[in-house]
Design a protein around this motif. Structure first.
Motif, PDB file in Angstrom:
ATOM      1  N   LEU A   1       0.839  -1.216   0.000  1.00  0.00           N
ATOM      2  CA  LEU A   1       0.000   0.000   0.000  1.00  0.00           C
ATOM      3  C   LEU A   1       0.866   1.256   0.000  1.00  0.00           C
ATOM      4  CD1 LEU A   1      -2.833  -0.579   2.679  1.00  0.00           C
ATOM      5  CD2 LEU A   1      -3.042  -0.719   0.202  1.00  0.00           C
ATOM      6  N   ALA A   2       1.996   1.218   0.707  1.00  0.00           N
ATOM      7  CA  ALA A   2       2.856   2.404   0.843  1.00  0.00           C
ATOM      8  C   ALA A   2       3.570   2.729  -0.460  1.00  0.00           C
ATOM      9  CB  ALA A   2       3.871   2.197   1.963  1.00  0.00           C
ATOM     10  N   GLY A   3       4.058   1.701  -1.155  1.00  0.00           N
ATOM     11  CA  GLY A   3       4.809   1.930  -2.391  1.00  0.00           C
ATOM     12  C   GLY A   3       6.291   2.137  -2.136  1.00  0.00           C
ATOM     13  N   ALA A   4       7.040   2.376  -3.200  1.00  0.00           N
ATOM     14  CA  ALA A   4       8.500   2.481  -3.120  1.00  0.00           C
ATOM     15  C   ALA A   4       8.925   3.669  -2.258  1.00  0.00           C
ATOM     16  CB  ALA A   4       9.084   2.618  -4.525  1.00  0.00           C
ATOM     17  N   THR A   5      10.133   3.555  -1.682  1.00  0.00           N
ATOM     18  CA  THR A   5      10.664   4.576  -0.765  1.00  0.00           C
ATOM     19  C   THR A   5      10.664   5.977  -1.388  1.00  0.00           C
ATOM     20  OG1 THR A   5      12.111   2.866   0.159  1.00  0.00           O
ATOM     21  CG2 THR A   5      12.654   5.150   0.689  1.00  0.00           C
ATOM     22  N   ASP A   6      11.097   6.059  -2.642  1.00  0.00           N
ATOM     23  CA  ASP A   6      11.169   7.343  -3.349  1.00  0.00           C
ATOM     24  C   ASP A   6       9.785   7.677  -3.924  1.00  0.00           C
ATOM     25  OD1 ASP A   6      11.473   9.381  -5.192  1.00  0.00           O
ATOM     26  OD2 ASP A   6      13.273   8.533  -6.125  1.00  0.00           O
ATOM     27  N   PRO A   7       9.152   8.747  -3.456  1.00  0.00           N
ATOM     28  CA  PRO A   7       7.785   9.054  -3.894  1.00  0.00           C
ATOM     29  C   PRO A   7       7.646   9.201  -5.414  1.00  0.00           C
ATOM     30  CG  PRO A   7       8.428  10.497  -2.076  1.00  0.00           C
ATOM     31  CD  PRO A   7       9.651   9.728  -2.477  1.00  0.00           C
TER      32      PRO A   7
ATOM     33  N   GLY B   1      -1.477   4.638  -7.285  1.00  0.00           N
ATOM     34  CA  GLY B   1      -2.286   3.631  -6.576  1.00  0.00           C
ATOM     35  C   GLY B   1      -1.756   3.389  -5.186  1.00  0.00           C
ATOM     36  N   THR B   2      -0.470   3.702  -4.979  1.00  0.00           N
ATOM     37  CA  THR B   2       0.114   3.551  -3.640  1.00  0.00           C
ATOM     38  C   THR B   2       0.030   4.895  -2.899  1.00  0.00           C
ATOM     39  OG1 THR B   2       2.362   4.148  -4.345  1.00  0.00           O
ATOM     40  CG2 THR B   2       1.726   1.818  -4.520  1.00  0.00           C
ATOM     41  N   ILE B   3       0.197   4.842  -1.573  1.00  0.00           N
ATOM     42  CA  ILE B   3       0.140   6.072  -0.771  1.00  0.00           C
ATOM     43  C   ILE B   3       1.220   7.040  -1.239  1.00  0.00           C
ATOM     44  CG2 ILE B   3       0.511   7.004   1.549  1.00  0.00           C
ATOM     45  CD1 ILE B   3      -0.719   4.286   2.599  1.00  0.00           C
ATOM     46  N   ARG B   4       2.465   6.543  -1.349  1.00  0.00           N
ATOM     47  CA  ARG B   4       3.549   7.440  -1.763  1.00  0.00           C
ATOM     48  C   ARG B   4       3.415   7.850  -3.223  1.00  0.00           C
ATOM     49  NH1 ARG B   4       8.025   3.646   1.238  1.00  0.00           N
ATOM     50  NH2 ARG B   4       8.037   4.639   3.292  1.00  0.00           N
ATOM     51  N   GLY B   5       2.932   6.933  -4.061  1.00  0.00           N
ATOM     52  CA  GLY B   5       2.776   7.233  -5.485  1.00  0.00           C
ATOM     53  C   GLY B   5       1.667   8.241  -5.737  1.00  0.00           C
ATOM     54  N   ASP B   6       0.579   8.129  -4.992  1.00  0.00           N
ATOM     55  CA  ASP B   6      -0.552   9.047  -5.200  1.00  0.00           C
ATOM     56  C   ASP B   6      -0.339  10.390  -4.512  1.00  0.00           C
ATOM     57  OD1 ASP B   6      -1.901   7.128  -6.610  1.00  0.00           O
ATOM     58  OD2 ASP B   6      -3.272   6.577  -4.983  1.00  0.00           O
ATOM     59  N   LEU B   7       0.290  10.360  -3.329  1.00  0.00           N
ATOM     60  CA  LEU B   7       0.286  11.554  -2.474  1.00  0.00           C
ATOM     61  C   LEU B   7       1.676  12.128  -2.211  1.00  0.00           C
ATOM     62  CD1 LEU B   7      -2.168  10.005   0.142  1.00  0.00           C
ATOM     63  CD2 LEU B   7      -2.776  11.583  -1.701  1.00  0.00           C
ATOM     64  N   GLY B   8       2.735  11.353  -2.463  1.00  0.00           N
ATOM     65  CA  GLY B   8       4.094  11.783  -2.145  1.00  0.00           C
ATOM     66  C   GLY B   8       4.585  12.819  -3.133  1.00  0.00           C
TER      67      GLY B   8
ATOM     68  N   ILE C   1       5.836  10.332   3.640  1.00  0.00           N
ATOM     69  CA  ILE C   1       4.493  10.183   4.248  1.00  0.00           C
ATOM     70  C   ILE C   1       4.345   9.080   5.281  1.00  0.00           C
ATOM     71  CG2 ILE C   1       1.991   9.989   3.828  1.00  0.00           C
ATOM     72  CD1 ILE C   1       2.457  11.057   1.025  1.00  0.00           C
ATOM     73  N   VAL C   2       4.806   7.865   4.964  1.00  0.00           N
ATOM     74  CA  VAL C   2       4.547   6.754   5.889  1.00  0.00           C
ATOM     75  C   VAL C   2       5.775   5.865   6.117  1.00  0.00           C
ATOM     76  CG1 VAL C   2       2.047   6.488   5.577  1.00  0.00           C
ATOM     77  CG2 VAL C   2       3.614   5.378   3.947  1.00  0.00           C
ATOM     78  N   HIS C   3       5.728   5.189   7.264  1.00  0.00           N
ATOM     79  CA  HIS C   3       6.655   4.093   7.564  1.00  0.00           C
ATOM     80  C   HIS C   3       5.827   2.830   7.776  1.00  0.00           C
ATOM     81  CE1 HIS C   3       9.611   1.576   9.618  1.00  0.00           C
ATOM     82  NE2 HIS C   3       8.630   1.286  10.452  1.00  0.00           N
ATOM     83  N   GLY C   4       6.345   1.693   7.350  1.00  0.00           N
ATOM     84  CA  GLY C   4       5.730   0.407   7.673  1.00  0.00           C
ATOM     85  C   GLY C   4       6.818  -0.605   7.969  1.00  0.00           C
TER      86      GLY C   4
END
Ligand code: IDP
Length: 142
Positions: free
Chosen positions: A91-97, A103-110, A121-124
């Motif tokens: 869900l978070a996506g790759a480290t580099d936004p 579709g991922t949190i970092r991809g959509d919002l980073g 944005i997030v850590h998991g």
């Protein structure tokens, strides 16, 4: 595929918290079917972060990362569900936004902050061992 009920430690980092994205991250976690086992808003101490990021100590991005992570409030969340460690990282996506897929949190919002890749944005947690270790740091009474 196996059945493996797990817990994972998720943090909405200071950039995500300041942008009001905690709710959006929680929405995606719950929409995926994971449940919330603990939730807290806190300003991390450098001591907590030194423990949390112990594996990165000595790396060039370590000091800026600790500086950034202690710069504001975070939402700390323990999520629970089948294979939720791998699932949340998906869900978070790759480290580099910028590299993170749509579709991922970092991809959509980073946002691309140039050198400040740490603002993603997030850590998991990345393994059951890390999850157990990290949950104990953020929720010692859980
Ligand atoms: P992950 O959060 O995607 O699991 P890790 O490699 O575990 O990524 O790194 C932890 C955190 O350290 C990242 O989320 C990011 O905030 C930061 N970080 C990792 N690599 C870099 C880098 O090359 N430059 C700046 N920050 C980085």
């Amino acid at each position: 595929m196996t059945t493996q009920t797990e817990r994972s430690l998720v943090l909405v980092k200071p950039d995500g918290f300041a942008r009001g994205l905690s709710g959006e991250v929680l929405r995606r976690i719950e929409a995926k079917g994971y449940t919330l086992a603990a939730l807290a808003v806190t300003t991390p101490t450098r001591e907590q972060l030194a423990e949390h990021y112990a594996e990165h100590e000595g790396k060039p991005f370590y000091e800026p990362l600790v500086e950034f992570m202690s710069s504001g409030q975070v939402t700390a969340i323990v999520i629970e569900g089948n294979r939720c460690i791998e699932g949340f990282r998906a869900l978070a996506g790759a480290t580099d936004p910028t590299a993170a897929l749509p579709g991922t949190i970092r991809g959509d919002l980073g946002r691309d902050w140039g050198k400040k890749v740490q603002e993603n944005i997030v850590h998991g947690s990345d393994s059951p061992e890390s999850a157990a270790r990290e949950i104990a740091i953020w929720f010692p009474n859980l």
